[in-house]
Write a protein that holds these residues in place. Sequence first.
Motif, mmCIF file in Angstrom:
data_model
loop_
_atom_site.group_PDB
_atom_site.id
_atom_site.type_symbol
_atom_site.label_atom_id
_atom_site.label_comp_id
_atom_site.label_asym_id
_atom_site.label_seq_id
_atom_site.Cartn_x
_atom_site.Cartn_y
_atom_site.Cartn_z
ATOM 1 N N GLN A 216 0.833 -1.207 0.000
ATOM 2 C CA GLN A 216 0.000 0.000 0.000
ATOM 3 C C GLN A 216 0.867 1.255 0.000
ATOM 4 O OE1 GLN A 216 -2.301 0.591 3.563
ATOM 5 N NE2 GLN A 216 -3.773 1.972 2.573
ATOM 6 N N PHE A 220 1.013 4.215 -2.850
ATOM 7 C CA PHE A 220 0.863 5.637 -2.505
ATOM 8 C C PHE A 220 2.046 6.450 -3.016
ATOM 9 C CE2 PHE A 220 2.237 8.968 0.451
ATOM 10 C CZ PHE A 220 1.212 9.877 0.261
ATOM 11 N N PHE A 224 1.952 9.603 -5.359
ATOM 12 C CA PHE A 224 2.497 10.857 -4.829
ATOM 13 C C PHE A 224 3.534 11.444 -5.787
ATOM 14 C CE2 PHE A 224 5.086 13.192 -1.531
ATOM 15 C CZ PHE A 224 4.088 14.097 -1.185
ATOM 16 N N VAL A 290 -5.084 3.562 -6.725
ATOM 17 C CA VAL A 290 -5.207 4.590 -5.690
ATOM 18 C C VAL A 290 -6.519 5.331 -5.896
ATOM 19 C CG1 VAL A 290 -4.029 6.369 -7.046
ATOM 20 C CG2 VAL A 290 -3.969 6.480 -4.555
ATOM 21 N N SER A 291 -7.095 5.874 -4.824
ATOM 22 C CA SER A 291 -8.386 6.534 -4.911
ATOM 23 C C SER A 291 -8.253 7.958 -5.436
ATOM 24 C CB SER A 291 -9.070 6.562 -3.546
ATOM 25 O OG SER A 291 -8.444 7.508 -2.701
ATOM 26 N N THR A 293 -9.763 10.562 -4.244
ATOM 27 C CA THR A 293 -9.649 11.489 -3.112
ATOM 28 C C THR A 293 -8.204 11.666 -2.672
ATOM 29 O OG1 THR A 293 -11.854 10.853 -2.336
ATOM 30 C CG2 THR A 293 -10.407 11.953 -0.756
ATOM 31 N N ASP A 294 -7.465 10.557 -2.591
ATOM 32 C CA ASP A 294 -6.054 10.636 -2.225
ATOM 33 C C ASP A 294 -5.290 11.518 -3.203
ATOM 34 O OD1 ASP A 294 -6.262 8.991 0.019
ATOM 35 O OD2 ASP A 294 -6.040 7.166 -1.170
ATOM 36 N N VAL A 298 -3.353 15.337 -2.631
ATOM 37 C CA VAL A 298 -1.957 15.569 -2.988
ATOM 38 C C VAL A 298 -1.845 16.690 -4.015
ATOM 39 C CG1 VAL A 298 0.110 14.553 -4.003
ATOM 40 C CG2 VAL A 298 -1.296 13.197 -2.454
ATOM 41 N N ASP A 344 -4.418 7.628 10.251
ATOM 42 C CA ASP A 344 -4.426 6.839 9.019
ATOM 43 C C ASP A 344 -3.104 6.991 8.265
ATOM 44 O OD1 ASP A 344 -6.173 5.308 6.936
ATOM 45 O OD2 ASP A 344 -5.223 6.936 5.803
ATOM 46 N N LEU A 346 -2.135 6.812 5.039
ATOM 47 C CA LEU A 346 -2.067 7.649 3.843
ATOM 48 C C LEU A 346 -2.656 9.035 4.069
ATOM 49 C CD1 LEU A 346 -2.938 5.108 1.006
ATOM 50 C CD2 LEU A 346 -0.756 5.565 2.133
ATOM 51 N N LEU A 347 -3.772 9.121 4.778
ATOM 52 C CA LEU A 347 -4.431 10.409 4.991
ATOM 53 C C LEU A 347 -3.530 11.370 5.764
ATOM 54 C CD1 LEU A 347 -7.067 11.916 4.448
ATOM 55 C CD2 LEU A 347 -7.888 11.115 6.681
ATOM 56 N N GLU A 350 -1.070 12.881 3.264
ATOM 57 C CA GLU A 350 -1.676 13.816 2.309
ATOM 58 C C GLU A 350 -2.044 15.141 2.968
ATOM 59 O OE1 GLU A 350 -3.598 9.849 0.249
ATOM 60 O OE2 GLU A 350 -4.852 11.248 1.388
#
Length: 385
Positions: A216, A220, A224, A290-291, A293-294, A298, A344, A346-347, A350
């Motif tokens: 994961q 990311f 990124f 990846v979503s 939103t993510d 970024v 979280d 990833l969150l 970001e």
Amino acid sequence: MVRALGFVGVCIVLSGLLVNAYLAIVARNVSPAEYSDFGAFWSIALLVGFGAFLPVEQELARLGPRALRSAAVVAAGMAVVECALAVFVSPAVVVLCFLSAAQFLVRGALIGNGKLAWHGGLLVADTTLRVVFALLAGWLGATTSAQFEWTLVAAVAVAHLPVLAAIWWQGDGEVPVREFARAVSPLLVGSLCAQLLLNGIPVLVTAIATPAERAQAGVFLAAFLLARVPLFVAVPLQTALLPVLAGKQKRTVVTRLAAVLAVAAVAGAAVAFTIGPWLVRLVFGPLYVVSATDLALVALGVVAHLGLIVTTQALVADALHSRVAWSWIAGVLTAAATFALIPDLLLRAEIAFLTGSLAGLLVGLRLLTSPRQESELCSTTSSSP
């Protein structure tokens, strides 16, 4: 000057595309878990290079060839200090410590001599070699992060060492080493903080990811890196912007900054939501999902970071180096606090990148436009030779 800067801009855009091609080649030859390690190495390499030696490049570009020998002494000393720390990371990073010193000496010398076209061509040559060496490594069967790390080392060496040898005789040590080091010191604080904000977060994500989260984290990092494509253009361009931001033109650039950033934020978020996830899979492969939103978060952070870069370069152009440091310090402290508060994996990365870049931008704009800044600018101008 405008035409030369335009050519450099084209070269930097091409260089940015080649960098992403290089990263995509690596991603397609290693697993997402291995790519999380390579992403961490890539971020450390940028911290070692841009973080430490960009101030040397900036001052050398500002002072010209009369500071080349002093810049080399300062850069060599910094490389030795970095090397002492890098021995705990990897052999490739150790070698990069010294190669990065040579790399940024060359870049600063070319800009300081007014050879912007050579500077742009060298960027393209460097990134082209990275792609070539990565393709060769993949063809030879490389499948680990450690193997691909040396493709970056080889490209930097082949591109820059011959040029350094060619331009060395053109410089001198008219500027004292102590004076050059004193000018670089506050810029170094700002530069290190800038790279911590931009590249420290990916390293932290890899460091704190559990074994089950390594894949994961690799996905990311790929997303990124792709979302940061504009920064691959802006970061190398920032030193070349110094002649444009100095004097009257600085006001025009900064005045238009807010409007441009607003448009860029809307456009970046729209692209991230619509085609961003598909683009990540297209570039890095089907395993990298990846979503939207993510990606949007970024993208907004990238826009704020672009504004921070331009604002701090305007401060550099007026020799207000301490204000550059404070702008980036504000960004790093904000990002660190955000990263610590959000649980979280990833969150937290970001949001930390977004809030840190935005905080640094706001502080930088305040320092750039404050009455106190204006009075110091007048004082600096009146006392300069």
